[in-house]
Design a protein around this motif. Structure first.
Motif, PDB file in Angstrom:
ATOM      1  N   MET A 156       0.732  -1.159  -0.083  1.00 47.55           N
ATOM      2  CA  MET A 156       0.256   0.024   0.070  1.00 47.55           C
ATOM      3  C   MET A 156       0.946   1.376  -0.070  1.00 47.55           C
ATOM      4  SD  MET A 156      -3.060   0.963   2.712  1.00 47.55           S
ATOM      5  CE  MET A 156      -4.105  -0.573   2.267  1.00 47.55           C
ATOM      6  N   SER A 157       0.663   2.214  -0.814  1.00 50.14           N
ATOM      7  CA  SER A 157       1.301   3.379  -0.828  1.00 50.14           C
ATOM      8  C   SER A 157       1.005   4.488   0.362  1.00 50.14           C
ATOM      9  CB  SER A 157       0.895   4.329  -2.044  1.00 50.14           C
ATOM     10  OG  SER A 157      -0.451   4.562  -2.163  1.00 50.14           O
ATOM     11  N   ARG A 158       2.171   5.432   0.544  1.00 53.98           N
ATOM     12  CA  ARG A 158       1.897   6.243   1.678  1.00 53.98           C
ATOM     13  C   ARG A 158       0.747   6.993   1.609  1.00 53.98           C
ATOM     14  NH1 ARG A 158       3.195  11.348   2.402  1.00 53.98           N
ATOM     15  NH2 ARG A 158       3.926  11.988   4.616  1.00 53.98           N
ATOM     16  N   SER A 159       0.145   7.178   2.757  1.00 58.23           N
ATOM     17  CA  SER A 159      -0.933   8.253   2.865  1.00 58.23           C
ATOM     18  C   SER A 159      -0.568   9.623   2.545  1.00 58.23           C
ATOM     19  CB  SER A 159      -1.601   8.095   4.255  1.00 58.23           C
ATOM     20  OG  SER A 159      -2.011   6.620   4.568  1.00 58.23           O
ATOM     21  N   LYS A 160      -1.551  10.506   2.092  1.00 61.31           N
ATOM     22  CA  LYS A 160      -1.066  11.996   1.862  1.00 61.31           C
ATOM     23  C   LYS A 160      -1.526  12.550   3.191  1.00 61.31           C
ATOM     24  CE  LYS A 160      -1.408  11.520  -3.123  1.00 61.31           C
ATOM     25  NZ  LYS A 160      -2.382  12.195  -4.453  1.00 61.31           N
ATOM     26  N   ILE A 161      -0.646  12.382   4.159  1.00 63.28           N
ATOM     27  CA  ILE A 161      -0.822  13.013   5.462  1.00 63.28           C
ATOM     28  C   ILE A 161       0.219  13.784   5.779  1.00 63.28           C
ATOM     29  CG2 ILE A 161      -1.909  13.151   7.877  1.00 63.28           C
ATOM     30  CD1 ILE A 161      -3.070  10.523   6.918  1.00 63.28           C
ATOM     31  N   GLY A 162       0.521  14.923   6.092  1.00 65.94           N
ATOM     32  CA  GLY A 162       1.604  15.597   6.632  1.00 65.94           C
ATOM     33  C   GLY A 162       1.463  15.677   8.024  1.00 65.94           C
ATOM     34  N   VAL A 163       2.558  16.046   8.872  1.00 65.40           N
ATOM     35  CA  VAL A 163       2.623  16.264  10.229  1.00 65.40           C
ATOM     36  C   VAL A 163       3.262  17.346  10.723  1.00 65.40           C
ATOM     37  CG1 VAL A 163       3.271  15.017  12.513  1.00 65.40           C
ATOM     38  CG2 VAL A 163       2.566  13.739  10.580  1.00 65.40           C
ATOM     39  N   VAL A 164       2.783  18.277  11.534  1.00 63.56           N
ATOM     40  CA  VAL A 164       3.162  19.479  12.037  1.00 63.56           C
ATOM     41  C   VAL A 164       3.282  19.345  13.502  1.00 63.56           C
ATOM     42  CG1 VAL A 164       0.805  20.761  12.169  1.00 63.56           C
ATOM     43  CG2 VAL A 164       3.078  22.021  12.121  1.00 63.56           C
ATOM     44  N   PHE A 165       4.426  19.770  14.077  1.00 63.20           N
ATOM     45  CA  PHE A 165       4.503  19.603  15.551  1.00 63.20           C
ATOM     46  C   PHE A 165       5.499  20.856  16.103  1.00 63.20           C
ATOM     47  CE2 PHE A 165       8.036  17.257  13.555  1.00 63.20           C
ATOM     48  CZ  PHE A 165       9.012  17.654  14.416  1.00 63.20           C
ATOM     49  N   ASP A 166       5.301  20.975  17.470  1.00 63.76           N
ATOM     50  CA  ASP A 166       6.105  21.938  17.896  1.00 63.76           C
ATOM     51  C   ASP A 166       7.399  21.422  18.461  1.00 63.76           C
ATOM     52  OD1 ASP A 166       6.215  21.641  21.337  1.00 63.76           O
ATOM     53  OD2 ASP A 166       4.099  21.042  20.372  1.00 63.76           O
ATOM     54  N   GLU A 223       2.334  20.760  -0.464  1.00 63.53           N
ATOM     55  CA  GLU A 223       3.383  19.533  -1.059  1.00 63.53           C
ATOM     56  C   GLU A 223       2.530  18.421  -1.696  1.00 63.53           C
ATOM     57  OE1 GLU A 223       5.885  18.702   2.134  1.00 63.53           O
ATOM     58  OE2 GLU A 223       6.919  20.594   2.011  1.00 63.53           O
ATOM     59  N   GLY A 224       1.194  18.585  -1.533  1.00 62.06           N
ATOM     60  CA  GLY A 224       0.208  17.448  -2.098  1.00 62.06           C
ATOM     61  C   GLY A 224      -0.534  16.634  -0.891  1.00 62.06           C
ATOM     62  N   ASN A 225      -0.289  17.031   0.055  1.00 61.55           N
ATOM     63  CA  ASN A 225      -1.131  16.150   1.249  1.00 61.55           C
ATOM     64  C   ASN A 225      -2.494  16.450   1.338  1.00 61.55           C
ATOM     65  OD1 ASN A 225       1.277  14.558   2.719  1.00 61.55           O
ATOM     66  ND2 ASN A 225       2.227  16.610   2.927  1.00 61.55           N
ATOM     67  N   ASP A 226      -3.113  15.503   1.629  1.00 59.39           N
ATOM     68  CA  ASP A 226      -4.822  15.825   1.671  1.00 59.39           C
ATOM     69  C   ASP A 226      -5.044  16.306   2.953  1.00 59.39           C
ATOM     70  OD1 ASP A 226      -5.280  15.032  -1.112  1.00 59.39           O
ATOM     71  OD2 ASP A 226      -5.478  12.778  -0.408  1.00 59.39           O
ATOM     72  N   ASN A 227      -4.254  15.837   3.947  1.00 58.28           N
ATOM     73  CA  ASN A 227      -4.577  16.424   5.476  1.00 58.28           C
ATOM     74  C   ASN A 227      -3.208  16.603   6.110  1.00 58.28           C
ATOM     75  OD1 ASN A 227      -6.878  13.950   4.800  1.00 58.28           O
ATOM     76  ND2 ASN A 227      -7.600  15.692   6.003  1.00 58.28           N
ATOM     77  N   VAL A 228      -3.402  17.323   7.235  1.00 56.28           N
ATOM     78  CA  VAL A 228      -2.451  17.507   8.274  1.00 56.28           C
ATOM     79  C   VAL A 228      -2.733  17.145   9.401  1.00 56.28           C
ATOM     80  CG1 VAL A 228      -0.649  19.522   9.153  1.00 56.28           C
ATOM     81  CG2 VAL A 228      -1.139  19.115   6.582  1.00 56.28           C
ATOM     82  N   ILE A 229      -1.861  16.561  10.400  1.00 55.98           N
ATOM     83  CA  ILE A 229      -1.925  16.266  11.855  1.00 55.98           C
ATOM     84  C   ILE A 229      -1.053  17.113  12.415  1.00 55.98           C
ATOM     85  CG2 ILE A 229      -2.163  14.534  13.661  1.00 55.98           C
ATOM     86  CD1 ILE A 229      -2.564  12.408  11.583  1.00 55.98           C
ATOM     87  N   GLY A 230      -1.639  18.308  13.544  1.00 60.82           N
ATOM     88  CA  GLY A 230      -0.920  18.574  14.541  1.00 60.82           C
ATOM     89  C   GLY A 230      -0.650  17.804  15.704  1.00 60.82           C
ATOM     90  N   ILE A 231       0.545  17.689  15.969  1.00 57.95           N
ATOM     91  CA  ILE A 231       0.976  16.869  17.441  1.00 57.95           C
ATOM     92  C   ILE A 231       1.606  17.990  18.166  1.00 57.95           C
ATOM     93  CG2 ILE A 231       2.301  14.945  18.331  1.00 57.95           C
ATOM     94  CD1 ILE A 231       1.732  13.484  15.831  1.00 57.95           C
ATOM     95  N   TRP A 232       1.138  18.337  19.317  1.00 56.02           N
ATOM     96  CA  TRP A 232       1.312  19.535  20.279  1.00 56.02           C
ATOM     97  C   TRP A 232       1.623  18.883  21.817  1.00 56.02           C
ATOM     98  CZ3 TRP A 232       2.107  22.761  16.629  1.00 56.02           C
ATOM     99  CH2 TRP A 232       1.511  22.997  15.514  1.00 56.02           C
TER     100      TRP A 232
END
Length: 281
Positions: A1-11, A79-88
């Protein structure tokens, strides 16, 4: 299965030791006088802890400007991600999570903010777990649920500066004075994002010896992912490692606590983070 189009932002309080692909880091601030400094790129950590230990220019801290959080999310979407998860980091340490949470509606469901209820090694491991799940092609809900499962399985115990605990109001000044005179060391743990007292032990080495016992008390003899965090006292890392080995345990990583959380917990910080390997990918 290919990588999901999800990015991650964190502090920056995750204190990741190296850059991570498909992520953005938002730097928290240390404030001295009328100037504000990014904790990862604009502060010499050794000088910071030296000043803190010598009680020079005791700083304050602040969250990153919301514009920087917004920009990081937009970059990941561009960058082409459908979603972004923020981990704080825990909302009890900073308003970062609450400010990021307000951006969810602005991005129409494409951004989700998560409160890790921890700092340092806890969020760092959650970020790595999110990235593993994303690489496996998991859905957004699956990734979020996995991060929450890891978060809720964590236990953390640490030693902190008595003087800094007194300044923060966690212990009284009289207690701090008595503790210093009698060499008492307060052990604390994190519960639902908040710092609580565990026990007071006489002698630094005896207190460090208690840290693996805390993990055994909470997890029995389950196999654990264990990370050690230090501030300006690297020599104590080997002491904790020795006590871990005596209890059949082994640490994964050693991370340094940066200036923002160091401002609040002070020098001489030593922490042990534990989570069962069965919940990890």
């Amino acid at each position: 299965m290919s990588r999901s189009k999800i990015g991650v932002v964190f502090d920056s309080s995750a204190y990741a030791p190296k850059p991570l692909e498909h992520t953005r880091v938002v730097e928290l601030r240390v404030n001295k006088g009328d100037r504000s400094y990014k904790e990862l790129t604009e502060i010499d950590w050794d000088e910071f802890y030296k000043d803190l230990r010598e009680k020079k220019n005791i700083p304050t801290t602040s969250a990153a400007p919301i514009e920087e959080v917004r920009s990081a999310i937009n970059e990941l979407l561009d960058e082409g991600n459908d979603n972004v998860i923020g981990i704080w980091l825990s909302k009890h340490f900073s308003v970062t999570f609450e400010e990021a949470k307000m951006l969810e509606s602005e991005f129409n469901g494409r951004f989700i903010a998560l409160d890790t209820k921890l700092v340092a090694a806890g969020p760092y491991r959650m970020i790595l777990e999110a990235l593993k799940a994303i690489d496996l092609g998991w859905s957004l809900d699956e990734v979020v649920n996995h991060v929450i499962e890891v978060r809720d399985a964590y236990q953390t115990i640490f030693l902190a500066s008595i003087e800094h605990l007194a300044k923060g109001g966690r212990i009284g000044k009289a207690q701090a004075l008595a503790g210093n005179l009698l060499h008492f060391q307060p052990l604390l743990f994190v519960d639902d994002g908040m710092v609580n007292s565990y026990k007071v032990v006489r002698g630094r080495k005896a207190a460090i010896k208690e840290m693996p016992q805390f993990m055994i008390k909470n997890f029995g003899h389950e196999q654990l992912f264990l990370d050690i965090v230090w501030s300006d006292n690297f020599d104590e890392v080997s002491v904790l490692e020795q006590f871990l080995e005596e209890n059949g345990m082994k640490r994964q990583d050693v991370l340094r606590l940066g200036p923002v959380i160091g401002t609040h917990l002070g020098p001489d910080l030593l922490a042990l983070f534990g989570v069962p390997t069965k919940v990890m990918l």
